[in-house]
Design a protein around this motif. Structure first.
Motif, short mmCIF file in Angstrom:
data_model
loop_
_atom_site.label_atom_id
_atom_site.label_comp_id
_atom_site.label_asym_id
_atom_site.label_seq_id
_atom_site.Cartn_x
_atom_site.Cartn_y
_atom_site.Cartn_z
N GLU A 111 0.84 -1.21 0.00
CA GLU A 111 0.00 0.00 0.00
C GLU A 111 0.87 1.25 0.00
O GLU A 111 0.55 2.23 -0.68
CB GLU A 111 -0.96 -0.01 1.19
CG GLU A 111 -1.92 1.15 1.21
CD GLU A 111 -2.93 1.17 0.05
OE1 GLU A 111 -3.70 2.15 -0.02
OE2 GLU A 111 -2.98 0.22 -0.76
N ALA A 113 3.84 1.53 -1.33
CA ALA A 113 4.36 1.64 -2.70
C ALA A 113 3.28 2.16 -3.65
O ALA A 113 3.55 3.01 -4.52
CB ALA A 113 4.89 0.29 -3.17
N ARG A 114 2.05 1.66 -3.49
CA ARG A 114 0.95 2.11 -4.35
C ARG A 114 0.70 3.60 -4.16
O ARG A 114 0.59 4.36 -5.13
CB ARG A 114 -0.32 1.33 -4.04
CG ARG A 114 -1.47 1.65 -4.99
CD ARG A 114 -2.78 1.04 -4.53
NE ARG A 114 -3.34 1.71 -3.39
CZ ARG A 114 -4.00 2.89 -3.45
NH1 ARG A 114 -4.13 3.55 -4.59
NH2 ARG A 114 -4.51 3.45 -2.36
N GLN A 116 2.77 5.86 -2.97
CA GLN A 116 3.92 6.64 -3.44
C GLN A 116 3.91 6.78 -4.95
O GLN A 116 4.33 7.81 -5.47
CB GLN A 116 5.23 6.01 -2.96
CG GLN A 116 5.46 6.18 -1.48
CD GLN A 116 6.63 5.39 -0.96
OE1 GLN A 116 7.02 4.36 -1.52
NE2 GLN A 116 7.21 5.86 0.16
N SER A 117 3.41 5.77 -5.65
CA SER A 117 3.38 5.84 -7.11
C SER A 117 2.29 6.79 -7.62
O SER A 117 2.35 7.27 -8.74
CB SER A 117 3.19 4.45 -7.72
OG SER A 117 1.86 3.98 -7.49
N VAL A 118 1.29 7.03 -6.77
CA VAL A 118 0.19 7.94 -7.14
C VAL A 118 0.66 9.38 -7.08
O VAL A 118 0.23 10.21 -7.87
CB VAL A 118 -1.02 7.73 -6.21
CG1 VAL A 118 -2.08 8.78 -6.43
CG2 VAL A 118 -1.59 6.34 -6.40
N ASP A 119 1.56 9.67 -6.15
CA ASP A 119 2.05 11.07 -5.99
C ASP A 119 2.80 11.53 -7.14
O ASP A 119 3.30 11.52 -7.99
CB ASP A 119 2.93 11.19 -4.75
CG ASP A 119 2.11 11.06 -3.47
OD1 ASP A 119 0.89 11.21 -3.55
OD2 ASP A 119 2.70 10.84 -2.41
#
Length: 119
Positions: A111, A113-114, A116-119
């Motif tokens: 979660e 990682a998910r 952080q990838s959205v930012d």
């Protein structure tokens, strides 16, 4: 400008001191950014206290004991409020943490990682 409201840090301190064995175990894996994000324990979030909070990702991790089985509607309202305020919420039972802490930590890392990838 909204009125400033002091945080209930006295209650947060008391909750940290009264942590369950599952919360203490999970904290060993969340402390010091071991999941790739900084977490704090028993942090005030609006009218609630999050067991673990990553402020930068707006991620709340809850470790639920047996008392949560008795009031599922309360948790649903709380989670709804958190989500409406932009927080992601992960819930694990004490049994999950105590019986499979590695799996719980893997789910939290995923979660993190998910988000952080959205930012």
């Amino acid at each position: 400008m909204p009125a400033w409201k002091p945080r209930d840090t006295t209650r947060a301190r008391a909750l940290r001191n009264a942590a369950t064995p599952a919360e203490r175990l999970l904290w060993q894996h969340l402390a010091r950014g071991q999941t790739g994000a900084k977490f704090s324990r028993q942090m005030p979030v609006g009218p609630y206290h999050a067991d673990f909070l990553c402020r930068s990702l707006r991620l709340v991790v809850e470790c639920d004991g047996i008392s949560h089985d008795r009031e599922p509607d309360r948790d649903a309202r709380r989670d709804g409020w958190m989500r409406a305020e932009g927080y992601a919420v992960l819930r694990f039972t004490n049994a999950q943490v105590l019986g499979n802490v590695e799996g719980v930590v893997m789910a939290i890392r995923a979660e993190v990682a998910r988000l952080q990838s959205v930012d």
